[in-house]
Design a protein around this motif. Sequence first.
Motif, PDB file in Angstrom:
ATOM      1  N   GLN A  84       0.814  -1.212   0.000  1.00 28.18           N
ATOM      2  CA  GLN A  84       0.000   0.000   0.000  1.00 28.18           C
ATOM      3  C   GLN A  84       0.850   1.266   0.000  1.00 28.18           C
ATOM      4  OE1 GLN A  84      -2.560  -0.643   3.450  1.00 28.18           O
ATOM      5  NE2 GLN A  84      -4.309  -0.744   2.069  1.00 28.18           N
ATOM      6  N   VAL A  85       1.896   1.293   0.812  1.00 33.23           N
ATOM      7  CA  VAL A  85       2.768   2.469   0.889  1.00 33.23           C
ATOM      8  C   VAL A  85       3.451   2.710  -0.452  1.00 33.23           C
ATOM      9  CG1 VAL A  85       4.875   3.378   1.956  1.00 33.23           C
ATOM     10  CG2 VAL A  85       3.101   2.346   3.380  1.00 33.23           C
ATOM     11  N   LYS A  86       3.964   1.648  -1.054  1.00 33.36           N
ATOM     12  CA  LYS A  86       4.627   1.762  -2.355  1.00 33.36           C
ATOM     13  C   LYS A  86       3.646   2.250  -3.414  1.00 33.36           C
ATOM     14  CE  LYS A  86       6.889  -1.003  -5.847  1.00 33.36           C
ATOM     15  NZ  LYS A  86       6.930  -2.348  -6.392  1.00 33.36           N
ATOM     16  N   LEU A  87       2.441   1.703  -3.413  1.00 30.58           N
ATOM     17  CA  LEU A  87       1.431   2.097  -4.386  1.00 30.58           C
ATOM     18  C   LEU A  87       1.012   3.559  -4.196  1.00 30.58           C
ATOM     19  CD1 LEU A  87      -0.381   1.182  -6.713  1.00 30.58           C
ATOM     20  CD2 LEU A  87      -2.077   0.532  -5.016  1.00 30.58           C
ATOM     21  N   LEU A  88       0.866   4.005  -2.960  1.00 32.56           N
ATOM     22  CA  LEU A  88       0.491   5.398  -2.700  1.00 32.56           C
ATOM     23  C   LEU A  88       1.571   6.356  -3.183  1.00 32.56           C
ATOM     24  CD1 LEU A  88      -1.625   7.300  -1.593  1.00 32.56           C
ATOM     25  CD2 LEU A  88      -0.545   7.111   0.643  1.00 32.56           C
ATOM     26  N   LYS A  89       2.836   5.996  -2.991  1.00 31.93           N
ATOM     27  CA  LYS A  89       3.936   6.833  -3.496  1.00 31.93           C
ATOM     28  C   LYS A  89       3.878   6.936  -5.019  1.00 31.93           C
ATOM     29  CE  LYS A  89       7.173   6.041   0.281  1.00 31.93           C
ATOM     30  NZ  LYS A  89       8.424   5.393   0.696  1.00 31.93           N
ATOM     31  N   GLU A  90       3.615   5.823  -5.690  1.00 38.02           N
ATOM     32  CA  GLU A  90       3.491   5.837  -7.145  1.00 38.02           C
ATOM     33  C   GLU A  90       2.319   6.704  -7.589  1.00 38.02           C
ATOM     34  OE1 GLU A  90       3.168   1.806  -8.479  1.00 38.02           O
ATOM     35  OE2 GLU A  90       5.200   1.305  -7.846  1.00 38.02           O
ATOM     36  N   CYS A  91       1.215   6.626  -6.875  1.00 37.93           N
ATOM     37  CA  CYS A  91       0.038   7.434  -7.199  1.00 37.93           C
ATOM     38  C   CYS A  91       0.329   8.920  -7.011  1.00 37.93           C
ATOM     39  CB  CYS A  91      -1.159   7.009  -6.345  1.00 37.93           C
ATOM     40  SG  CYS A  91      -1.807   5.382  -6.764  1.00 37.93           S
ATOM     41  N   MET A  92       1.078   9.267  -5.954  1.00 33.43           N
ATOM     42  CA  MET A  92       1.453  10.665  -5.726  1.00 33.43           C
ATOM     43  C   MET A  92       2.336  11.177  -6.861  1.00 33.43           C
ATOM     44  SD  MET A  92       0.020  11.786  -3.015  1.00 33.43           S
ATOM     45  CE  MET A  92       0.694  12.751  -1.710  1.00 33.43           C
ATOM     46  N   GLU A  93       3.276  10.344  -7.323  1.00 31.54           N
ATOM     47  CA  GLU A  93       4.140  10.740  -8.434  1.00 31.54           C
ATOM     48  C   GLU A  93       3.334  10.939  -9.714  1.00 31.54           C
ATOM     49  OE1 GLU A  93       7.021   7.626  -8.693  1.00 31.54           O
ATOM     50  OE2 GLU A  93       8.021   8.209  -6.832  1.00 31.54           O
ATOM     51  N   ASP A  94       2.390  10.041  -9.982  1.00 30.33           N
ATOM     52  CA  ASP A  94       1.548  10.168 -11.178  1.00 30.33           C
ATOM     53  C   ASP A  94       0.648  11.396 -11.099  1.00 30.33           C
ATOM     54  OD1 ASP A  94       2.721   7.872 -12.108  1.00 30.33           O
ATOM     55  OD2 ASP A  94       1.013   6.569 -11.654  1.00 30.33           O
ATOM     56  N   ALA A  95       0.124  11.673  -9.907  1.00 28.72           N
ATOM     57  CA  ALA A  95      -0.740  12.838  -9.727  1.00 28.72           C
ATOM     58  C   ALA A  95       0.053  14.132  -9.883  1.00 28.72           C
ATOM     59  CB  ALA A  95      -1.421  12.795  -8.367  1.00 28.72           C
ATOM     60  N   ALA A  96       1.310  14.128  -9.480  1.00 25.59           N
ATOM     61  CA  ALA A  96       2.158  15.317  -9.622  1.00 25.59           C
ATOM     62  C   ALA A  96       2.382  15.639 -11.106  1.00 25.59           C
ATOM     63  CB  ALA A  96       3.487  15.108  -8.916  1.00 25.59           C
ATOM     64  N   LYS A  97       2.420  14.622 -11.939  1.00 23.42           N
ATOM     65  CA  LYS A  97       2.582  14.842 -13.378  1.00 23.42           C
ATOM     66  C   LYS A  97       1.332  15.456 -13.999  1.00 23.42           C
ATOM     67  CE  LYS A  97       5.682  10.892 -13.855  1.00 23.42           C
ATOM     68  NZ  LYS A  97       5.790   9.513 -14.351  1.00 23.42           N
ATOM     69  N   VAL A  98       0.177  15.162 -13.409  1.00 25.91           N
ATOM     70  CA  VAL A  98      -1.097  15.620 -13.966  1.00 25.91           C
ATOM     71  C   VAL A  98      -1.466  17.014 -13.477  1.00 25.91           C
ATOM     72  CG1 VAL A  98      -3.576  15.107 -14.055  1.00 25.91           C
ATOM     73  CG2 VAL A  98      -1.923  13.260 -14.197  1.00 25.91           C
ATOM     74  N   ILE A 108      -6.396  13.723  -6.648  1.00 26.81           N
ATOM     75  CA  ILE A 108      -6.137  12.844  -7.791  1.00 26.81           C
ATOM     76  C   ILE A 108      -5.373  11.601  -7.337  1.00 26.81           C
ATOM     77  CG2 ILE A 108      -4.893  12.649  -9.979  1.00 26.81           C
ATOM     78  CD1 ILE A 108      -5.556  15.647 -10.417  1.00 26.81           C
ATOM     79  N   ALA A 109      -4.377  11.778  -6.461  1.00 25.94           N
ATOM     80  CA  ALA A 109      -3.595  10.646  -5.962  1.00 25.94           C
ATOM     81  C   ALA A 109      -4.476   9.654  -5.204  1.00 25.94           C
ATOM     82  CB  ALA A 109      -2.462  11.135  -5.063  1.00 25.94           C
ATOM     83  N   PHE A 110      -5.372  10.155  -4.362  1.00 23.11           N
ATOM     84  CA  PHE A 110      -6.269   9.265  -3.626  1.00 23.11           C
ATOM     85  C   PHE A 110      -7.243   8.548  -4.561  1.00 23.11           C
ATOM     86  CE2 PHE A 110      -5.402  12.092   0.212  1.00 23.11           C
ATOM     87  CZ  PHE A 110      -4.464  11.213   0.722  1.00 23.11           C
ATOM     88  N   ALA A 111      -7.677   9.228  -5.620  1.00 24.02           N
ATOM     89  CA  ALA A 111      -8.544   8.583  -6.608  1.00 24.02           C
ATOM     90  C   ALA A 111      -7.790   7.463  -7.331  1.00 24.02           C
ATOM     91  CB  ALA A 111      -9.066   9.610  -7.603  1.00 24.02           C
ATOM     92  N   PHE A 112      -6.540   7.740  -7.716  1.00 26.02           N
ATOM     93  CA  PHE A 112      -5.702   6.709  -8.341  1.00 26.02           C
ATOM     94  C   PHE A 112      -5.534   5.520  -7.391  1.00 26.02           C
ATOM     95  CE2 PHE A 112      -3.049   9.755 -11.216  1.00 26.02           C
ATOM     96  CZ  PHE A 112      -4.075   9.773 -12.157  1.00 26.02           C
ATOM     97  N   PHE A 113      -5.261   5.824  -6.126  1.00 17.70           N
ATOM     98  CA  PHE A 113      -5.034   4.777  -5.125  1.00 17.70           C
ATOM     99  C   PHE A 113      -6.277   3.903  -4.966  1.00 17.70           C
ATOM    100  CE2 PHE A 113      -4.937   3.180  -0.746  1.00 17.70           C
ATOM    101  CZ  PHE A 113      -3.715   2.531  -0.761  1.00 17.70           C
TER     102      PHE A 113
END
Length: 124
Positions: A84-98, A108-113
């Motif tokens: 979960q922690v690894k996935l949330l970090k990835e979602c935060m990185e993807d959301a930062a790009k958007v 956006i990160a929480f929606a991705f998660f």
Amino acid sequence: MAEITGKFFGAGRKNNRNWVAVDTDEGRVFFTYPKEFPPDVRKLRRGSQVNVEYDELTREIISVAVISDAEVAKEKYSRYREYQVKLLKECMEDAAKVSKDKEDMKLIAFAFFDKRCTPLVYFE
């Protein structure tokens, strides 16, 4: 002497020999049991986590130890938390790009998660 960990499959008697089967990642492994089954082996249920100590040459069981369900659940939950922690970090990185706005990025990160995270029931 060797050791193997897996899920108990079953035990029985065939051709005047007692046997025990354990499912491992490599497949089902059969062992012979030199004497009558003790009560703790008779009480084992299919799917219980066991640690089997056996003689490599004869494949006779020396000891069967049950790994408690609490230990298995605790270890599985810790792996799930790491996931979960690894996935949330990835979602935060993807959301930062958007998005450039921090508040939008969090939403956006929480929606991705929510979309990407596998529930604990289906994990592994």
